[in-house]
Design a protein around this motif. Structure first.
Motif, PDB file in Angstrom:
ATOM      1  N   ALA B  50      19.764   9.586  24.315  1.00 41.37           N
ATOM      2  CA  ALA B  50      20.602   8.434  24.266  1.00 41.37           C
ATOM      3  C   ALA B  50      21.212   8.149  25.410  1.00 41.37           C
ATOM      4  N   GLY B  73      18.067   1.282  12.518  1.00 41.71           N
ATOM      5  CA  GLY B  73      17.830   2.597  12.303  1.00 41.71           C
ATOM      6  C   GLY B  73      16.763   3.195  13.210  1.00 41.71           C
ATOM      7  N   HIS B  74      16.691   2.501  14.319  1.00 41.39           N
ATOM      8  CA  HIS B  74      15.973   2.938  15.556  1.00 41.39           C
ATOM      9  C   HIS B  74      16.601   2.893  16.866  1.00 41.39           C
ATOM     10  N   TYR B  75      16.336   3.730  17.645  1.00 42.38           N
ATOM     11  CA  TYR B  75      17.002   3.806  19.189  1.00 42.38           C
ATOM     12  C   TYR B  75      15.868   4.707  19.970  1.00 42.38           C
ATOM     13  N   ARG B  76      15.444   4.141  21.194  1.00 43.37           N
ATOM     14  CA  ARG B  76      14.589   4.509  21.999  1.00 43.37           C
ATOM     15  C   ARG B  76      14.878   4.283  23.321  1.00 43.37           C
ATOM     16  N   THR B 391      21.905   0.224  14.025  1.00 41.48           N
ATOM     17  CA  THR B 391      21.101   0.937  14.745  1.00 41.48           C
ATOM     18  C   THR B 391      21.259   2.368  14.166  1.00 41.48           C
TER      19      THR B 391
END
Lengths: 256, 443
Positions: B50, B73-76, B391
């Protein structure tokens, strides 16, 4: 002026690996202070010398898996002032409770050459199913900080600080990045009680639930999300909560 | 540098409307100058998958050429085609981590055989605003050596959150001295948002994506061609305070051209059009308060994990709990404050049990506080549209979607009574409404 009598401490082992009582020796820096604050009256991992009971504080490790232990825990309870169950085995039944979901005869036949030598109960059960438990320390193994917290609290006559919130809460306090959101690593942190300091996510691994269920775990919601992500349900692989069978029992329970 | 550290909180009385340009090298000089003046630099840095907001040494630590894809619910992390220094939306951390830290020792007491008890605030004797956090080897971010903070790369949504925290923690009868000490000396290098994330809706909350005020120096990063060298980044610079102007004397800069100013405006306009989420704030408070008993809350409660992630990543959530600890000798005790959350049972526990027993009730408490009763209590919404709660929810619960669904439910039930409009300017000392009481327990 006479010094007040130090509280006596006894350590008991049932079906377990000894790792949780080893945490007491693991205190290292604090060990002398512990020995100064309480009289360690029975701790076979440290010394064969055993003082007779009753004991003010009993730390009980392990689950109940034999008829003899089923009787022995009653005797321990009678000899104990405060009884503290320590570890995933004592609190939830432990990894040996995997057998609760299978046929005992089939399992013992698969594992042992002479299963007829065994004298065991069909299920591995937590201490609290047999006797009243005053405090419960979770984990496989327990966290040293929580053990010291309980001992210092009992010495000071205060309630120990053992929050029942999720591992996520402590993960965020520690400033760690969520491994599930940022890396797609399945993690049982949202279902699991804090106390470990969010150890596994801090090392880029998913929580596998060894501290057992948090106060109101909502496993169906997490399972639903994990299925949608294509990583299977929390019941798959290492995420089945095998260290604390109480997490397994939650498949249909929204905990609310 | 007395003029840097001695300036009051809102040093924006003398706006300087000049627009200047600095390069990546100029930014490097700026960050080094802040360090030289004794600031602890906190800024964006890649780590653990992150863009974190953490200690940085200088411009080389910035996540140049990186962005992050964000959804519910998503972090890339993802490589950018260009070499943008600030080409990403906010990550998991906010200023709250430093100004209202997750753990803080409030006081400690030693028992002395000769003199009875002695106690102190637990703060570092040097009066350092960064040094009074609980010592914990698992939490280096709040225990690193001190100095006033210089925050680098602060987004407009974060500035709005800061203003809200100021109102909550400094604007009432009770002020938080810990926040006050940490807040007073900090230097803010803000950056307009040019690359909103999929969960961003600061435009809806009128918090961004452009900069207005609340910073010492404000940057807008201009677009570059992917073929340009990384050193070629240019940033428009606005001066927001006297200490910002004072520091600028040490930084190489030049006036911006009309073309560069127009380019900066295009960056912000493009960001405004690229918001991943939208929240219609028109009459939202009244509509939400009209559906207190709607079954939709149970539907959200069934999806909610009660894990507290949303509240802890929220840059305005400020609730804490207090814990007491003693040592083995019985000669020492301390009281610690830590972040708490309205999603735990203990949070609303009073004699007889928890006031909010179910997750639906806890979600309702949180969402209504953010979007409705915060108006009554503090005169603004408690949401800045940063999208973190969306997120970082492990199961992707979307505040903007839930609020829209509830508002729609209110619209479809015209017979329901509506809430009276909030007093647009509640007196700073007015008692909070019971429904909005954020329950700072044991304080």
């Amino acid at each position: 002026m006479t010094k007040p009598r130090r509280p006596t401490l006894a350590v008991w082992k049932f079906a377990s690996c000894d790792g949780c009582q080893l945490t007491l020796l693991d205190c290292e820096e604090e060990l002398l202070a512990v020995a100064g604050a309480v009289e360690i009256a029975r701790f076979l991992e440290a010394t064969r010398a055993v003082r007779p009971g009753p004991y003010d504080i009993s730390l009980v490790e392990g689950s109940i898996t034999t008829a003899a232990d089923r009787d022995r825990i009653q005797a321990v309870r009678r000899e104990s002032g405060l009884l503290v169950a320590i570890g995933a085995c004592a609190a939830g039944g432990g990894i040996q409770a995997l057998r609760n979901r299978a046929s005992l005869a089939e399992l013992t036949a698969a594992v042992y050459a002479r299963p007829d030598y065994l004298d065991t109960l069909a299920e591995s059960t937590p201490i609290a199913e047999h006797v009243p438990v005053d405090y419960e320390l979770r984990g496989c193994p327990i966290a040293k900080g929580q053990l010291l917290e309980v001992i210092t609290a009992l010495l000071a006559g205060r309630q120990p600080v053992l929050p029942p919130h999720s591992v996520c809460h402590d993960c965020k306090l520690a400033g760690q990045v969520c491994v599930m959101v940022a890396q797609g690593i399945p993690c049982l942190g949202p279902l699991t009680q804090a106390g470990c300091g969010a150890l596994c996510p801090g090392f880029q691994r998913g929580c596998y639930g060894c501290f057992g269920p948090m106060e109101q775990p909502n496993r169906p919601a997490l399972d639903h999300w994990l299925r949608a992500l294509g990583v299977g349900t929390a019941a798959a692989g290492r995420l089945d909560g095998r260290f604390d069978p109480r997490l397994q029992a939650l498949a249909e329970d929204t905990g609310d | 540098m007395a003029q840097v550290q001695g300036v009051a909180l809102n040093d924006n009385q003398d706006p300087d409307t000049r627009r200047l340009v600095i390069t990546r090298d100029g930014l490097a000089v700026l960050l080094n100058a802040l360090r030289r003046h004794g600031y602890r630099l906190i800024g964006p840095r890649l780590g653990d998958g992150a863009i974190q907001f953490t200690d940085i040494d200088g411009v080389d630590d910035l996540p140049q050429g990186w962005t992050a894809v964000q959804e519910a619910g998503h972090y890339r992390l993802q490589r950018r085609a260009d070499a943008a220094l600030f080409g990403y939306a906010v990550g998991p951390h906010s200023l709250k981590r430093y100004l209202h830290p997750p753990r803080l020792r409030l006081w400690r007491m030693h028992r002395d055989a000769m003199q009875g008890c002695s106690s102190d605030s637990g703060a570092d004797p040097g009066g350092d605003p960064g040094g009074d956090a609980e010592t914990s080897d698992r939490d280096p971010q709040t225990t690193a050596p001190a100095g006033p903070f210089a925050f680098v790369g602060v987004r407009p949504c974060e500035l709005r959150a800061l203003a809200i925290q100021d109102r909550v923690l400094l604007g009432g009868q009770q002020i938080d001295p810990h926040y006050q000490a940490r807040r007073a000396g900090c230097f803010i290098v803000a950056v307009a948002c040019g690359s909103p994330g999929g969960t961003c809706f600061c435009q809806s909350m009128q918090a961004g994506p452009g900069l207005r005020d609340g910073f010492d120096l404000g940057l807008t990063e201009l677009d570059t061609d992917p073929t340009d060298p990384p050193q070629g980044q240019r940033l428009l610079l606005a001066i927001g305070s006297a200490r910002g102007r004072a520091l600028l004397t040490e930084i190489p800069h030049r006036p911006a051209t009309a073309a560069e100013i127009a380019q900066g405006e295009r960056v912000v306009a493009r960001a405004a059009d690229a918001m991943g989420r939208h929240l219609d704030g028109d009459g939202l408070r009244e509509r939400l308060l009209a559906v207190l008993e709607h079954p939709y809350w149970d539907q959200v409660g069934a999806r909610c994990l009660g894990c507290t992630n949303c509240t802890l990543v929220c840059p305005t959530c400020f609730c804490t709990s207090v814990e007491d600890h003693t040592d083995l000798t019985g000669q020492y005790a301390e009281r610690t404050r830590r972040w708490d959350s309205c999603f735990t049972g203990d949070f609303s526990y009073i004699h007889g049990g928890s006031v909010r027993q179910h997750r639906a009730a806890r979600y309702r408490q949180w969402l209504l506080h953010k979007l409705a009763t915060w108006h009554d209590q503090f005169g603004s919404p408690g949401c800045v549209g940063c999208g973190r709660c969306i997120t970082w929810c492990p199961v992707g619960i979307d505040l903007s979607a839930e609020a829209a669904a509830l508002a729609a439910a209110a619209a479809s039930q015209p017979g329901l009574p509506t809430a009276p409009p909030a007093d647009p300017s509640p007196a700073p000392t007015s008692a909070p409404q019971p429904a909005a009481m954020p329950a700072r327990r044991h304080e």
